[in-house]
Design a protein around this motif. Structure first.
Motif, PDB file in Angstrom:
ATOM      1  N   LYS A   1      41.161  31.596  45.264  1.00  0.00           N
ATOM      2  CA  LYS A   1      42.289  30.860  45.858  1.00  0.00           C
ATOM      3  C   LYS A   1      43.654  31.471  45.559  1.00  0.00           C
ATOM      4  O   LYS A   1      44.626  30.751  45.346  1.00  0.00           O
ATOM      5  CB  LYS A   1      42.267  29.400  45.400  1.00  0.00           C
ATOM      6  CG  LYS A   1      40.917  28.718  45.631  1.00  0.00           C
ATOM      7  CD  LYS A   1      40.955  27.273  45.197  1.00  0.00           C
ATOM      8  CE  LYS A   1      39.547  26.744  45.003  1.00  0.00           C
ATOM      9  NZ  LYS A   1      39.519  25.407  44.446  1.00  0.00           N
TER      10      LYS A   1
ATOM     11  N   LEU B   1      44.862  24.827  52.288  1.00  0.00           N
ATOM     12  CA  LEU B   1      46.032  25.271  51.549  1.00  0.00           C
ATOM     13  C   LEU B   1      47.275  24.635  52.161  1.00  0.00           C
ATOM     14  O   LEU B   1      47.378  24.537  53.378  1.00  0.00           O
ATOM     15  CB  LEU B   1      46.159  26.790  51.627  1.00  0.00           C
ATOM     16  CG  LEU B   1      45.311  27.609  50.674  1.00  0.00           C
ATOM     17  CD1 LEU B   1      45.475  29.085  50.990  1.00  0.00           C
ATOM     18  CD2 LEU B   1      45.700  27.352  49.229  1.00  0.00           C
TER      19      LEU B   1
ATOM     20  N   ASP C   1      39.691  29.033  39.090  1.00  0.00           N
ATOM     21  CA  ASP C   1      40.535  28.628  40.201  1.00  0.00           C
ATOM     22  C   ASP C   1      41.940  29.190  39.968  1.00  0.00           C
ATOM     23  O   ASP C   1      42.526  28.968  38.914  1.00  0.00           O
ATOM     24  CB  ASP C   1      40.557  27.093  40.244  1.00  0.00           C
ATOM     25  CG  ASP C   1      41.260  26.553  41.475  1.00  0.00           C
ATOM     26  OD1 ASP C   1      42.249  27.160  41.909  1.00  0.00           O
ATOM     27  OD2 ASP C   1      40.814  25.528  41.994  1.00  0.00           O
TER      28      ASP C   1
ATOM     29  N   LEU D   1      43.735  20.258  48.335  1.00  0.00           N
ATOM     30  CA  LEU D   1      43.311  21.650  48.358  1.00  0.00           C
ATOM     31  C   LEU D   1      41.784  21.731  48.305  1.00  0.00           C
ATOM     32  O   LEU D   1      41.124  20.757  47.951  1.00  0.00           O
ATOM     33  CB  LEU D   1      43.859  22.405  47.137  1.00  0.00           C
ATOM     34  CG  LEU D   1      45.361  22.568  46.959  1.00  0.00           C
ATOM     35  CD1 LEU D   1      45.621  23.369  45.682  1.00  0.00           C
ATOM     36  CD2 LEU D   1      45.971  23.288  48.149  1.00  0.00           C
ATOM     37  N   GLN D   2      41.255  22.927  48.570  1.00  0.00           N
ATOM     38  CA  GLN D   2      39.820  23.130  48.414  1.00  0.00           C
ATOM     39  C   GLN D   2      39.429  22.905  46.954  1.00  0.00           C
ATOM     40  O   GLN D   2      40.125  23.353  46.046  1.00  0.00           O
ATOM     41  CB  GLN D   2      39.415  24.566  48.788  1.00  0.00           C
ATOM     42  CG  GLN D   2      39.510  24.883  50.259  1.00  0.00           C
ATOM     43  CD  GLN D   2      40.838  25.510  50.638  1.00  0.00           C
ATOM     44  OE1 GLN D   2      41.825  25.371  49.917  1.00  0.00           O
ATOM     45  NE2 GLN D   2      40.871  26.193  51.753  1.00  0.00           N
TER      46      GLN D   2
ATOM     47  N   GLY E   1      34.535  22.716  41.495  1.00  0.00           N
ATOM     48  CA  GLY E   1      35.518  22.944  42.545  1.00  0.00           C
ATOM     49  C   GLY E   1      36.324  24.226  42.460  1.00  0.00           C
ATOM     50  O   GLY E   1      37.367  24.351  43.082  1.00  0.00           O
TER      51      GLY E   1
ATOM     52  N   GLU F   1      39.479  32.638  53.142  1.00  0.00           N
ATOM     53  CA  GLU F   1      38.238  31.912  53.391  1.00  0.00           C
ATOM     54  C   GLU F   1      37.173  32.735  54.103  1.00  0.00           C
ATOM     55  O   GLU F   1      36.036  32.311  54.212  1.00  0.00           O
ATOM     56  CB  GLU F   1      38.556  30.659  54.209  1.00  0.00           C
ATOM     57  CG  GLU F   1      39.433  29.680  53.461  1.00  0.00           C
ATOM     58  CD  GLU F   1      39.287  28.270  53.993  1.00  0.00           C
ATOM     59  OE1 GLU F   1      39.541  28.089  55.198  1.00  0.00           O
ATOM     60  OE2 GLU F   1      38.923  27.374  53.222  1.00  0.00           O
TER      61      GLU F   1
ATOM     62  N   GLY G   1      47.125  31.153  48.174  1.00  0.00           N
ATOM     63  CA  GLY G   1      48.125  30.097  48.267  1.00  0.00           C
ATOM     64  C   GLY G   1      49.417  30.523  47.605  1.00  0.00           C
ATOM     65  O   GLY G   1      49.759  31.700  47.586  1.00  0.00           O
TER      66      GLY G   1
ATOM     67  N   GLY H   1      39.268  20.543  52.840  1.00  0.00           N
ATOM     68  CA  GLY H   1      40.235  21.121  51.915  1.00  0.00           C
ATOM     69  C   GLY H   1      41.057  22.178  52.630  1.00  0.00           C
ATOM     70  O   GLY H   1      40.573  22.863  53.528  1.00  0.00           O
TER      71      GLY H   1
ATOM     72  N   SER I   1      39.410  20.306  45.093  1.00  0.00           N
ATOM     73  CA  SER I   1      40.134  19.382  44.236  1.00  0.00           C
ATOM     74  C   SER I   1      39.284  18.148  43.941  1.00  0.00           C
ATOM     75  O   SER I   1      39.566  17.426  42.992  1.00  0.00           O
ATOM     76  CB  SER I   1      41.464  18.987  44.870  1.00  0.00           C
ATOM     77  OG  SER I   1      41.253  18.532  46.181  1.00  0.00           O
TER      78      SER I   1
END
Lengths: 440, 316
Positions: free
Chosen positions: B269, A193, B241, A108-109, B124, B297, B272, A191, A111
């Motif tokens: 995020k 999903l 996150d 994933l982005q 991240g 994004e 997802g 990265g 990570s």
């Protein structure tokens, strides 16, 4: 709320200890707490449920052993179960004997793919391999530059083709690698999903065209319940060969590790434990299980000490200790060695029982800096023979180090105690392990 | 104050559908499961409540917050004499709504000069990307916006932010890799003030909340900025996150301690399958409001958190 899994289980076992033997009832009570602890540690709901069911079966079966403390029995069962869930042995990255070997990194982005790729590159460069890092992330701004910068830091070549198609990038990189006799190619992909079909297909296509020996999924150790969905989907679509856990140096209990292992069946191969390029470790299931159960991780600590502590220096120090010649200069050297091992908090976590002991007593890294300043404000003579430090010298040292005379008094007193303590340690032999860090 | 213009209306509709789209996966599981559980149950009993607990935990709400929600739900079921399982959904919705609701507008800037947002979080989580999107958000609102790259640690982080600055067309203060982030923050605040900027957004390096020395560095950034800007105009925003589990609580606690309180969360995020339920626990246990959420994004995919839309999209 912030209690660690360790503390929870310890509390559970304490209540268990009072009872004579394992009964259906007290096992249930303990298991309820263990379940709660697992959930708090982000172990997936269903994984935790299965785990508890298995432990229960075994615990009730083990009831007949009367001589063993029931608490210890449960500890043993839970510990063994955790190890078998995490994977029964250490599993390393596979490198093909016919170069170039290809490792593909995905996740994933955010990570930690790029960092992990570089750490991995450094690891094999140190083993004498010729490594090529491939920037296969044309999407995120400056992703290529990030890899290039890291590549420069560790002195490893980076292959890039700007914003080209990632499949093409990887193919070209591989053909260049063959020509240049590269041993290992590491593909750092973008990265994405797991539900982004288009990008997942792209990975599948890269995989098909470069046939990597290893396809590693990088997962954040702090991931919650969703870990099973992410790892499950990546595995389903790409058949990953292993998992790397990043950011294990935080306070996350890493319940995600259990979940991912259970849902993919793939071994966890590597663990990222810091921001430095050398902060990459092999995954040791038994150590992590022990750590979860509060048995400490002394093996990692010793390894870390062996890696960073100069053997010659340590031998010299030991000799001095035997002769009771430990000076403030040596103390200063010891602090320097200790600092090389990383932040104190992470070291404390590895010492069995220290986690519980140090709870609440925050370690102030500044106190170490202060001691350093005090020692550096002394003359060589004073460092050699602290007994000559009289009142006016104390005043001068305090001024020079930005501390107070009281601080100096305290430090010298602690140093004296430490010297005494070290003397008693040397009887058993002290190989470099900095046991005398009591002032902090 | 909110004038309804046709443009705004279109934006609202677009936003709502985006919101729904991003949360569809979440909704599918959460509501789908509850409906399934409710559909299966003929009456409101402990089995049903247990199922709801499972669903909440699987959404990362966490054991303790889930138990509290269930406890309140039970009371409600008893006091309102709810017999129909369908009505349980309504009550649950109200329960979660009450937790995440916050009356303030997350996009409000101070009325007396420069506002500074210091954006922080673990590695991240999407700090740099969020700063880029926030810049676009405020510049769209005709606010004079400046962003400063104080992540001098991670390779190429400054370049990454520069790309975002170009995309959103805002002022940009860059630092050389390896310079002192606090010095950059000070320069940025000084120049933002001199240029009459409305909002300065400072991007900081990702750091694990357990690293004392890095947290101290963050405190220093805040302290230094406070020499230029009144403290009440400096807001600490934590990027979380959306896939993070219960560690989110620990993150809020440590960052909050380091900088003297987190003003609000930006959750990324959420497009997802992660449910981001830990924010419910955070709002419940620590009363930290959610300001923005990231649903994709694209540069426009960061939206002010609107509890009504959020819960509506969840339970529609």
């Amino acid at each position: 709320m912030f209690d660690s899994l360790t503390e929870k289980l310890e509390a559970t076992f304490k209540t268990l200890r009072g009872h004579g033997s394992l009964t259906d009832e007290n096992i249930k009570e303990a298991l309820k707490d263990i379940r709660r602890a697992l959930l708090d540690a982000d172990v997936n709901y269903k994984v935790a449920r299965d785990f508890i069911a298995e432990v229960e079966t075994e615990a009730i079966g083990a009831e007949t052993i009367r001589s063993v403390d029931p608490g210890q029995l449960i500890v043993k069962i839970v510990h063994q179960k955790l190890i078998s869930l995490l994977g029964s042995q250490t599993s390393d990255v596979y490198i093909s004997e016919h170069p170039p070997s290809v490792i593909m990194i995905c996740g994933l982005q955010g990570s930690g793919k790029t960092t992990l790729s570089s750490k991995l590159a450094l690891r094999y460069k140190k083993k004498g391999k010729k490594v090529l890092l491939v920037a296969a992330d044309p999407y995120r701004p400056a992703a290529i530059k990030q890899l290039q910068t890291l590549g420069k830091q560790i002195d490893v070549d980076v292959f890039e083709m700007g914003q080209a198609n990632p499949v093409e990038i990887c193919q070209k990189a591989l053909s260049q690698a063959s020509k240049q006799f590269v041993d290992l190619v590491i593909l750092d992909t973008a990265g994405r999903l797991h539900i982004d079909d288009e990008l997942m297909d792209e990975l599948a296509e890269i995989k098909k065209s470069v046939k990597p020996q290893e396809l590693l999924l990088v997962a954040d150790a702090m991931t919650g319940q969703d870990a099973v969905n992410v790892a499950g989907t990546f595995h389903e679509k790409l058949e990953i060969t292993g998992v790397c856990l990043s950011k294990m140096d935080g306070d996350a209990r890493g319940g995600a590790a259990l979940s991912i292992k259970r849902v993919t069946g793939c071994p966890i191969k590597l663990v990222g434990v810091g921001e430095k390029m050398t902060d990459l470790e092999a995954f040791h299931p038994e150590r992590v299980a022990s750590r979860i159960l509060g048995m400490g991780d002394i093996v990692s600590l010793v390894e870390k000490a062996q890696d960073t502590i100069d053997v010659k220096e340590a031998a010299k120090l030991e000799k001095k200790l035997r002769k009771s010649q430990f000076t403030l200069d040596d103390f200063y050297q010891q602090i320097q060695q200790l600092k090389k091992m990383g932040p104190l908090e992470s070291l404390m976590d590895m010492i069995p029982g220290a986690g519980k002991l140090m709870k609440g007593a925050t370690i102030d890294p500044k106190s170490m800096v202060r001691v350093e300043a005090m020692i550096l404000s002394m003359t060589p003579g004073e460092r050699d023979k602290p007994q000559i430090i009289n009142g006016s010298r104390r005043k001068r040292i305090a001024k020079g180090s930005g501390t107070t005379v009281q601080d100096i008094n305290k430090m010298l007193k602690q140093f004296g105690q430490m010297k005494k303590m070290l003397k008693s340690f040397t009887k058993g032999g002290l190989r470099g392990l900095p046991k005398g860090i009591s002032p902090f | 104050m909110l004038r309804i213009t046709p443009r705004r209306l279109v934006d609202q509709v677009k936003f709502f559908s985006k919101f729904k789209k991003g949360l569809t996966k979440t909704k599918e599981t959460l509501v789908g499961n509850i409906k399934k559980a409710v559909g299966l149950a003929a009456k409101v009993d402990d089995d049903l409540l247990d199922k709801i607990e499972q669903i909440l935990i699987e959404s990362d709400v966490g054991v303790s917050a889930s138990l509290k929600i269930i406890e309140n739900l039970k009371k409600k079921v008893a006091s309102d004499n709810i017999k129909d399982p369908e009505e349980v959904t309504t009550a649950l919705k109200a329960e979660i709504m009450a937790i995440v609701r916050s009356d303030r507008n997350p996009a409000t800037l101070s009325s007396d000069g420069l506002t500074v947002w210091v954006v922080m979080g673990v590695n991240g989580t999407g700090k740099t990307t969020s700063v880029g999107k926030l810049a676009k958000f405020f510049s769209d609102q005709k606010k004079e916006t400046m962003i400063a790259a104080c992540d001098t640690f991670r390779a190429a982080a400054v370049d990454q932010l520069e790309v975002w600055a170009e995309r959103s067309g805002v002022q940009f203060i860059r630092a050389k890799d390896g310079t002192d982030p606090a010095a950059v923050a000070f320069d940025a605040a000084t120049s933002a003030k001199a240029r009459g900027v409305d909002i300065l957004i400072i991007d900081t390096a990702g750091r694990l909340h357990t690293k004392t020395h890095l947290m101290a560095e963050l405190a220093k950034i805040n302290k230094v900025v406070a020499k230029v800007v009144p403290e009440k105009n400096i807001k600490s925003k934590l990027i979380l996150d959306g896939t993070t589990g219960q560690n989110g609580l620990s993150q809020v606690k440590f960052f909050s301690e380091a900088v003297g309180g987190i003003d609000g969360l930006i959750v990324t995020k959420l497009d997802g399958t992660a449910k981001g339920g830990v924010v419910i626990a955070i709002a419940e246990e620590m009363s930290v409001p959610i300001d923005f959420i990231g649903l994709g994004e694209q540069i426009d995919d960061l939206k002010p958190f609107d509890p009504e839309s959020y819960v509506a999209a969840l339970f529609e």
